[in-house]
Design a protein around this motif. Structure first.
Motif, PDB file in Angstrom:
ATOM      1  N   CYS B  17      -2.599   1.173 -13.793  1.00 37.51           N
ATOM      2  CA  CYS B  17      -2.109   0.353 -12.680  1.00 37.51           C
ATOM      3  C   CYS B  17      -2.759  -1.014 -12.714  1.00 37.51           C
ATOM      4  O   CYS B  17      -3.967  -1.138 -12.657  1.00 37.51           O
ATOM      5  CB  CYS B  17      -2.405   1.032 -11.340  1.00 37.51           C
ATOM      6  N   TYR B  18      -1.944  -2.060 -12.843  1.00 40.71           N
ATOM      7  CA  TYR B  18      -2.509  -3.419 -12.843  1.00 40.71           C
ATOM      8  C   TYR B  18      -2.133  -4.197 -11.582  1.00 40.71           C
ATOM      9  O   TYR B  18      -2.009  -5.406 -11.589  1.00 40.71           O
ATOM     10  CB  TYR B  18      -2.192  -4.188 -14.130  1.00 40.71           C
ATOM     11  N   THR B  19      -1.899  -3.441 -10.511  1.00 39.27           N
ATOM     12  CA  THR B  19      -1.720  -4.051  -9.195  1.00 39.27           C
ATOM     13  C   THR B  19      -0.633  -5.128  -9.173  1.00 39.27           C
ATOM     14  O   THR B  19      -0.826  -6.214  -8.651  1.00 39.27           O
ATOM     15  CB  THR B  19      -3.050  -4.658  -8.689  1.00 39.27           C
ATOM     16  N   CYS B  20       0.511  -4.778  -9.726  1.00 43.15           N
ATOM     17  CA  CYS B  20       1.610  -5.748  -9.729  1.00 43.15           C
ATOM     18  C   CYS B  20       2.405  -5.703  -8.427  1.00 43.15           C
ATOM     19  O   CYS B  20       3.213  -6.568  -8.152  1.00 43.15           O
ATOM     20  CB  CYS B  20       2.546  -5.476 -10.901  1.00 43.15           C
ATOM     21  N   PHE B  21       2.189  -4.647  -7.643  1.00 47.60           N
ATOM     22  CA  PHE B  21       2.811  -4.485  -6.311  1.00 47.60           C
ATOM     23  C   PHE B  21       4.317  -4.241  -6.341  1.00 47.60           C
ATOM     24  O   PHE B  21       4.978  -4.336  -5.326  1.00 47.60           O
ATOM     25  CB  PHE B  21       2.514  -5.691  -5.404  1.00 47.60           C
ATOM     26  N   CYS B  23       5.695  -1.442  -6.712  1.00 48.51           N
ATOM     27  CA  CYS B  23       5.941  -0.213  -5.957  1.00 48.51           C
ATOM     28  C   CYS B  23       6.024  -0.493  -4.453  1.00 48.51           C
ATOM     29  O   CYS B  23       6.799   0.129  -3.730  1.00 48.51           O
ATOM     30  CB  CYS B  23       4.861   0.822  -6.262  1.00 48.51           C
ATOM     31  N   ASN B  34       0.333   1.745  -4.433  1.00 49.18           N
ATOM     32  CA  ASN B  34      -0.799   1.412  -5.304  1.00 49.18           C
ATOM     33  C   ASN B  34      -2.140   1.796  -4.676  1.00 49.18           C
ATOM     34  O   ASN B  34      -3.103   2.094  -5.384  1.00 49.18           O
ATOM     35  CB  ASN B  34      -0.776  -0.083  -5.651  1.00 49.18           C
ATOM     36  N   CYS B  74       7.724   1.348 -11.526  1.00 46.48           N
ATOM     37  CA  CYS B  74       6.397   1.023 -12.057  1.00 46.48           C
ATOM     38  C   CYS B  74       6.446   0.683 -13.547  1.00 46.48           C
ATOM     39  O   CYS B  74       6.809   1.503 -14.373  1.00 46.48           O
ATOM     40  CB  CYS B  74       5.437   2.186 -11.833  1.00 46.48           C
TER      41      CYS B  74
HETATM   42  S1  SF4 Z   1       4.132  -0.607  -9.661  1.00 45.63           S
HETATM   43 FE1  SF4 Z   1       2.423  -0.055  -8.309  1.00 45.63          FE
HETATM   44  S2  SF4 Z   1       1.379   1.614  -9.398  1.00 45.63           S
HETATM   45 FE2  SF4 Z   1       2.675   0.593 -10.919  1.00 45.63          FE
HETATM   46  S3  SF4 Z   1       1.326  -0.924 -11.884  1.00 45.63           S
HETATM   47 FE3  SF4 Z   1       2.412  -1.977 -10.206  1.00 45.63          FE
HETATM   48  S4  SF4 Z   1       0.994  -1.775  -8.425  1.00 45.63           S
HETATM   49 FE4  SF4 Z   1       0.328  -0.267  -9.977  1.00 45.63          FE
END
Ligand code: SF4
Ligand code: SF4
Lengths: 296, 162
Positions: B17-21, B23, B34, B74
């Motif tokens: 998980c690279y905290t792309c948000f 989700c 996340n 994700c």
């Molecule tokens: S979609 Fe959510 S769980 Fe997946 S990498 Fe991005 S922040 Fe992490």
């Protein structure tokens, strides 16, 4: 003519006890489509609802179901509920990949005198209609009514997701239900809420949020001018049809989207009566669209 | 027995998980999936213990609609559904699981099915019990709970291990 396909039908707890038009309309329609349904009496819950809390119990329940449903040696298992469909397709996927797990499930079942011989094909109703029956056959069904009816399809989350477990269509852009609707002589069109969630899973733990999700799905869909929404899943049907009035009223709105089961729509196209497909149990405003579908 | 310890989530996938948000963007329940990943990671990284406590004790875990949109979106293929289910089990150990699931399990132990007879309403305002409606429509009666003892014992055993 091709050999008749023999499918064990698993109705699932919710369609068995509440949304009984699901089983009825499926069985009625299959009589006309060269499919032999076997409806086993000895079944159990698939364990979907509490799969997170009791994963072993859920897998055992699903495994037991696989054993009971394959006892008559069918060509596959037709699952009428999306929750059960996810449980069964996931179990089949895992048991195929993990022999130790398979042996473990088998030994549990053997204790009860049940035998899980092969790993069966799990069939979704849309897959049955599109891939097994085929759209050519559906095109040949006697058509009544007017082909300007615009139909919204609702697959339901667990029919397609997660894509890590194989299913019958593309998880981000499915099209089989649209092709079925078109084969029946109606129009289908993509819409932004097409793959949205009906909220049913939340009924057990957060009912007001469940209503909110259903409202966003119903009101969102209704604004695109659809005459009808079709689904196959009893839980989605509960939220979008049976609870539509309550959902809309909660948000100061009115019920306005007619909802039918896909098998009810096919049944009407086959010339079956409204009673044959239990249309009197639909609680959404289906009367609005019926004259355009059934020529009286 | 393998059935007694089904695989937990792998840490490797979780670290992805690279905290792309993404989700967060798709979650219809307004959750932040996340954060569930962070809470799960706390089993290894002690400094995340606060997040874990917060998540396991607050109700957001039970507001997941299981729509699986987060899993689908994700880019790192984090199995968020497994993560959420793991945390729900952790919450259950503290007695925080909603009663509804217990009731379903009890029902299955008595009848093989999660639900008993329901009220079915028609558009004309008629009311039927499940049994009446199924009979009227020529459907088979619900399965009889014959020879259920062994099954019940098995479920009790499996309930105790999760
Ligand atoms: S979609 Fe959510 S769980 Fe997946 S990498 Fe991005 S922040 Fe992490
Ligand atoms: S599965 Fe749960 S957390 Fe993920 S997007 Fe759906 S409701 Fe949100």
């Amino acid at each position: 003519m091709a050999r008749m396909v023999k499918l064990a039908v698993f109705t699932g707890c919710f369609a068995l006890s509440k949304q009984i038009a699901v089983e009825l309309s499926t069985l009625r329609v299959l009589q006309h489509l060269n499919v032999e349904p076997i409806v086993p009496r000895s079944v159990n819950c698939c364990g979907f609802a509490f799969r997170g809390l009791y994963p072993s119990m859920s897998l055992y329940l699903t495994g037991r179901l696989l054993a009971s449903l394959t006892a008559s040696d069918p060509d596959g298992i037709l699952t009428l509920c999306n929750g059960c469909y996810l449980m069964l397709r996931e179990a089949v996927h895992r048991l195929r990949e993990d022999r130790r797990l398979l042996e473990s499930v088998r030994s549990y079942l053997r204790d009860e005198g049940l035998e899980l011989r092969g790993i069966p094909r799990i069939v979704h109703p849309v897959e049955l209609l599109h891939d097994i029956v085929g759209t050519e056959v559906l095109k040949g069904i006697k058509r009544t009514g007017d082909n300007n009816v615009l139909v919204a399809t609702h697959y339901g989350c667990h029919a397609l997701r997660p894509s890590t477990v194989p299913s019958f269509d593309n998880s981000v852009n499915p099209s089989k239900m649209e092709r079925i609707v078109e084969a029946l002589g109606f129009r289908a069109r993509d819409y932004p809420e097409r793959l949205d969630c009906c909220g049913a899973v939340l009924l057990a733990t957060n009912p007001s949020l469940a209503m909110k999700l259903a409202y966003s799905k119903i009101s969102g869909t209704a604004r695109w001018g659809f005459h009808l929404l079709v689904t196959t899943c009893p839980y989605c049907f509960e939220m979008l049809d049976a609870r539509q009035e309550a959902v809309m009223q909660t948000f100061g709105d009115e019920p306005r989207l007619p909802v039918m089961l896909l098998t009810q729509l096919i049944g009407l196209q086959l010339g079956l009566s409204e009673g044959d497909v239990a249309l009197n149990l639909n609680l959404s405003p289906v009367d609005k669209v019926l004259p355009q579908i059934v020529r009286r | 027995m393998v059935l007694e310890k089904l695989v937990e989530v792998s840490l490797e996938t979780l670290r992805a998980c690279y905290t792309c948000f993404k989700c967060i963007g798709v979650c219809p329940a307004g959750l932040r999936p996340n954060l569930f990943v962070k809470a799960y990671l706390s089993t290894v990284f002690r400094e995340l213990r606060d997040v874990y406590e917060e998540i396991v004790t607050n109700s957001s875990l039970w507001s997941c609609a299981k729509c699986l949109k987060c899993v689908e979106v994700c880019p790192q293929k984090v199995p968020l559904n497994d993560v959420i289910e793991y945390l729900q089990r952790e919450a259950a150990k503290r007695g925080l699981a909603p009663r509804a699931y217990q009731d379903m399990v009890e029902n299955i132990m008595g009848t093989f099915l999660a639900f008993g007879s329901q009220t079915i309403v028609s558009r004309d305002g008629d009311f039927y019990t499940t049994g009446e409606a199924r009979e009227l429509l020529g459907l088979t009666p619900l399965p009889e709970p014959n020879k259920i003892e062994k099954f019940r014992e098995r479920l009790k055993g499996l309930r105790s291990i999760g």
